[in-house]
Scaffold this motif. Structure first.
Motif, short mmCIF file in Angstrom:
data_model
loop_
_atom_site.label_atom_id
_atom_site.label_comp_id
_atom_site.label_asym_id
_atom_site.label_seq_id
_atom_site.Cartn_x
_atom_site.Cartn_y
_atom_site.Cartn_z
N LEU A 60 0.84 -1.20 0.00
CA LEU A 60 0.00 0.00 0.00
C LEU A 60 0.87 1.25 0.00
N LYS A 61 1.92 1.27 0.82
CA LYS A 61 2.83 2.42 0.85
C LYS A 61 3.45 2.67 -0.52
N ASP A 62 3.84 1.59 -1.21
CA ASP A 62 4.41 1.73 -2.56
C ASP A 62 3.40 2.32 -3.53
N ILE A 63 2.17 1.86 -3.46
CA ILE A 63 1.12 2.39 -4.35
C ILE A 63 0.90 3.87 -4.08
N LEU A 64 0.80 4.24 -2.80
CA LEU A 64 0.58 5.64 -2.44
C LEU A 64 1.75 6.52 -2.87
N ALA A 65 2.98 6.02 -2.72
CA ALA A 65 4.16 6.79 -3.12
C ALA A 65 4.17 7.01 -4.63
N GLU A 66 3.87 5.96 -5.39
CA GLU A 66 3.85 6.10 -6.86
C GLU A 66 2.75 7.06 -7.30
N ALA A 67 1.60 6.98 -6.65
CA ALA A 67 0.50 7.90 -6.98
C ALA A 67 0.91 9.33 -6.67
N ASP A 68 1.56 9.54 -5.54
CA ASP A 68 2.00 10.88 -5.15
C ASP A 68 3.03 11.42 -6.15
N GLU A 69 3.96 10.58 -6.55
CA GLU A 69 4.97 10.99 -7.53
C GLU A 69 4.35 11.41 -8.86
N ASN A 70 3.19 10.86 -9.16
CA ASN A 70 2.52 11.16 -10.43
C ASN A 70 1.30 12.06 -10.26
N ASN A 71 1.23 12.73 -9.11
CA ASN A 71 0.13 13.66 -8.81
C ASN A 71 -1.25 13.03 -9.00
N VAL A 72 -1.40 11.80 -8.55
CA VAL A 72 -2.67 11.10 -8.61
C VAL A 72 -3.25 11.07 -7.20
N GLU A 73 -4.46 11.59 -7.08
CA GLU A 73 -5.13 11.57 -5.78
C GLU A 73 -5.68 10.18 -5.50
N ILE A 74 -5.43 9.67 -4.33
CA ILE A 74 -5.93 8.37 -3.92
C ILE A 74 -6.95 8.57 -2.80
N VAL A 75 -8.10 7.94 -2.96
CA VAL A 75 -9.12 7.92 -1.93
C VAL A 75 -9.27 6.46 -1.50
N LEU A 76 -8.92 6.17 -0.26
CA LEU A 76 -9.01 4.82 0.25
C LEU A 76 -10.32 4.64 1.01
N PHE A 77 -10.88 3.42 0.91
CA PHE A 77 -12.06 3.12 1.70
C PHE A 77 -12.16 1.64 1.98
N PHE A 78 -12.76 1.34 3.13
CA PHE A 78 -13.12 -0.03 3.48
C PHE A 78 -14.55 -0.23 3.03
N ASN A 79 -14.73 -1.20 2.15
CA ASN A 79 -16.02 -1.51 1.57
C ASN A 79 -17.05 -1.87 2.64
N PRO A 80 -18.29 -1.47 2.46
CA PRO A 80 -19.33 -1.93 3.38
C PRO A 80 -19.69 -3.38 3.11
N VAL A 81 -19.92 -4.13 4.16
CA VAL A 81 -20.50 -5.47 4.06
C VAL A 81 -21.62 -5.54 5.08
N THR A 82 -22.50 -6.50 4.90
CA THR A 82 -23.62 -6.63 5.84
C THR A 82 -23.11 -6.92 7.24
N VAL A 83 -23.95 -6.64 8.19
CA VAL A 83 -23.63 -6.92 9.58
C VAL A 83 -23.37 -8.41 9.78
N ASP A 84 -23.94 -9.24 8.91
CA ASP A 84 -23.75 -10.69 9.02
C ASP A 84 -22.28 -11.07 8.85
N LEU A 85 -21.62 -10.47 7.87
CA LEU A 85 -20.19 -10.76 7.67
C LEU A 85 -19.36 -10.14 8.78
N GLN A 86 -19.80 -9.01 9.30
CA GLN A 86 -19.10 -8.44 10.45
C GLN A 86 -19.23 -9.37 11.66
N ALA A 87 -20.41 -9.95 11.84
CA ALA A 87 -20.61 -10.90 12.94
C ALA A 87 -19.75 -12.14 12.72
#
Length: 182
Positions: A60-87
């Motif tokens: 992940l650090k490598d991806i973010l560094a390469e994106a930064d070097e190329n002026n690419v904005e990265i938006v990270l997110f944890f996908n939603p899953v149902t409460v069932d998978l959280q349980a």
């Protein structure tokens, strides 16, 4: 790999996947009960076999560094899953592992967290196609949250607030569990 293969296979017709988005699941009007249970079962095996590797954060650090070097904005997110998978994470004792991953990511880069007990993740019929895949209408809500609209779907985790946010997520899960023990 399946997403890439299917996208190549159907490149001359309407693709099954569009930039990784699954048209069939995303455009569904209702939850698919058969696939819902199939995903719960498959994730049970995945969680049983899961082993976290620290080098994932190096990647992940490598991806973010390469994106930064190329002026690419990265938006990270944890996908939603149902409460069932959280349980299921809780049952297989991987909930703390997942919190650890959230802490690691937030220490590196701000990340939107949609994977917690909230009005959307407990409403399977309203927002999900199966236990793991949400429909386009929920994707629009997530996109709005990442564009600054506070709609109760996301928590923005940062190095400064991640521990407090995860404490709140843990409390919300425990309250849900107490009210839904059956």
């Amino acid at each position: 790999p399946m997403t890439v293969w299917q996208s190549i296979r159907h490149c001359d017709s309407q693709p099954i996947f569009e930039c990784g988005w699954d048209r069939r699941r995303g455009n569904a009007k209702n939850i698919n009960q058969q696939e819902f249970y199939a995903y719960v079962t498959s994730f049970r095996k995945d969680y049983d076999d899961f082993l976290y590797t620290e080098n994932a954060m190096d990647c992940l650090k490598d991806i973010l560094a390469e994106a930064d070097e190329n002026n690419v904005e990265i938006v990270l997110f944890f996908n939603p899953v149902t409460v069932d998978l959280q349980a299921l994470q809780h049952i297989t004792e991987h909930d703390k592992d997942f919190y650890h991953v959230k802490q690691e990511v937030a220490a590196i880069h701000p990340v939107y967290d949609f994977c917690w007990v909230n009005q959307y993740t407990v409403d399977r019929q309203g927002w999900f196609y199966d236990a793991s895949h949400y429909r386009a209408v929920y994707g629009d809500i997530c996109r709005a949250a990442m564009n600054g609209k506070d709609n109760g779907s996301a928590r923005l985790l940062t190095a400064n607030n991640v521990n407090q946010e995860l404490e709140q997520e843990d409390i919300l899960f425990d309250n849900w569990k107490k009210n839904n023990i059956a």
